[in-house]
Design an enzyme around this catalytic site. Sequence first.
Site, PDB file in Angstrom:
ATOM      1  N   GLY A   1       2.035 -40.431  -6.225  1.00  7.64           N
ATOM      2  CA  GLY A   1       2.336 -39.427  -7.235  1.00  7.64           C
ATOM      3  C   GLY A   1       2.386 -39.954  -8.652  1.00  7.64           C
TER       4      GLY A   1
ATOM      5  N   ASP B   1      -0.243 -47.744   0.040  1.00  9.94           N
ATOM      6  CA  ASP B   1       0.380 -46.422   0.002  1.00  9.94           C
ATOM      7  C   ASP B   1      -0.391 -45.454   0.887  1.00  9.94           C
ATOM      8  OD1 ASP B   1       1.734 -44.101  -0.619  1.00  9.94           O
ATOM      9  OD2 ASP B   1       1.768 -44.491  -2.770  1.00  9.94           O
TER      10      ASP B   1
ATOM     11  N   CYS C   1       8.318 -43.583  -8.626  1.00 12.75           N
ATOM     12  CA  CYS C   1       7.612 -43.316  -7.378  1.00 12.75           C
ATOM     13  C   CYS C   1       7.531 -41.819  -7.157  1.00 12.75           C
ATOM     14  CB  CYS C   1       8.316 -43.984  -6.197  1.00 12.75           C
ATOM     15  SG  CYS C   1       7.458 -43.668  -4.640  1.00 12.75           S
ATOM     16  N   GLY C   2       6.311 -41.286  -7.151  1.00 12.62           N
ATOM     17  CA  GLY C   2       6.121 -39.853  -6.994  1.00 12.62           C
ATOM     18  C   GLY C   2       6.375 -39.361  -5.584  1.00 12.62           C
TER      19      GLY C   2
END
Length: 402
Positions: free
Chosen positions: A307, A302, A103-104
């Site tokens: 990311g 999101d 998960c960025g």
Amino acid sequence: MDIFQSLESTSGEVVKCIDMHTTGEPTRIVYAGFPALTGQTLLSQRDQARDEYDHIRQRIMLEPRGHYDMYGAILRQSTELVESGHAHIGVLFTHNGGFSTMCGHATIALGRFLVDTRDVAVFPKRNELVLDAASQTVAVNLHAPCGLVHVTVPVTRTGDGFKSDPSRQVSFISTPAYAAATNLTIHIPPELRWAELGTRECITLDVSYGGAFYALVNVRELGFQNTGLGKVDLDGMSPVIAKLKEHLETHPDIVAACQHPEDKRLSFLYSVMVVDPDVGIRPEGVDGAETGLCFFADNEIDRSPTGSCVTARMALAYAKGERAIGQRWAYHSVVSNHFQTGSFVGEIVKTGLRVEGENGPGRDAVVVRVEGSAYYTGTSSFVIEEGDVTSHGGFTMKSVTQ
């Protein structure tokens, strides 16, 4: 003794969190109170958390303490890469449906938090972080389920060291990324077709990996020509993507594309990303901009530009000859477009890599740097009182009405 101390003293399960957001997308960082995980590897710890403690994941993420679109990060002080000295700390990523591999937006938030905390019980290797005086940054090596992620956090000096500088963007370099399949033609069965598709029976999409696997489809390919992502009809698009993702998860071509060479536990379709190359405010210092709307997990949306999908999209664009090494590109969410701030910037920094393993065919890969900003929003100590059946494992309105 006040009410807060009383609650914590009478409950044996206090989970402590720091809340942050990245372009409006939450990250609930669990820094204390999650049960001990005994797996020797981070992926085995992820398996144990899923199999034995999923009710606690739900309790933290879902109502009444969270909500359908909550996102979380559970710190893991000991992993195989921490013990070998390659990483400073590990993390498990959580959402409304379970656990992710990368998960960025959460990584950007974690970078700031890990620099700012001084509690060595929370972050045992905090004192090993080193200030780069020239750039005024600190490097944090984060062990994510997909592998080692290198985070660079801008800082300012304090009287006793340094703290994160929110006026400059955090950046991260994830594991090698690659285009898994391009220009796939996917037949849509009659019972799944939606009105905007018209008389068409197929759509074309790509699959790319940036720490997780994404199916990327142009918004107009789905039939939403009139509005694109400039003005999103979420009520119309959400059920379409929910049906499409369920169809793709078992489609043979998608399943084949999502076989990560290194580990079958990384080999699943995480998200459908709807993209619009014609929408997106271009900030200074980039060569172009576009917008995406990410549906992941149990049709969670999101708020950030996503990311890990920026990593995947840059790798895909490179494979198609649309991006060059060193070219900077801005990626927006509908939230960053609305507020005209908060885009992520992606840049390919290395090419010519190869991802290989026993679980699937080898892949030519690139390394991508992603930049973004995260901010603190609050702190929480979550308890469970005896007899509280409603909130013991959390719930969603969807789960109690179906």
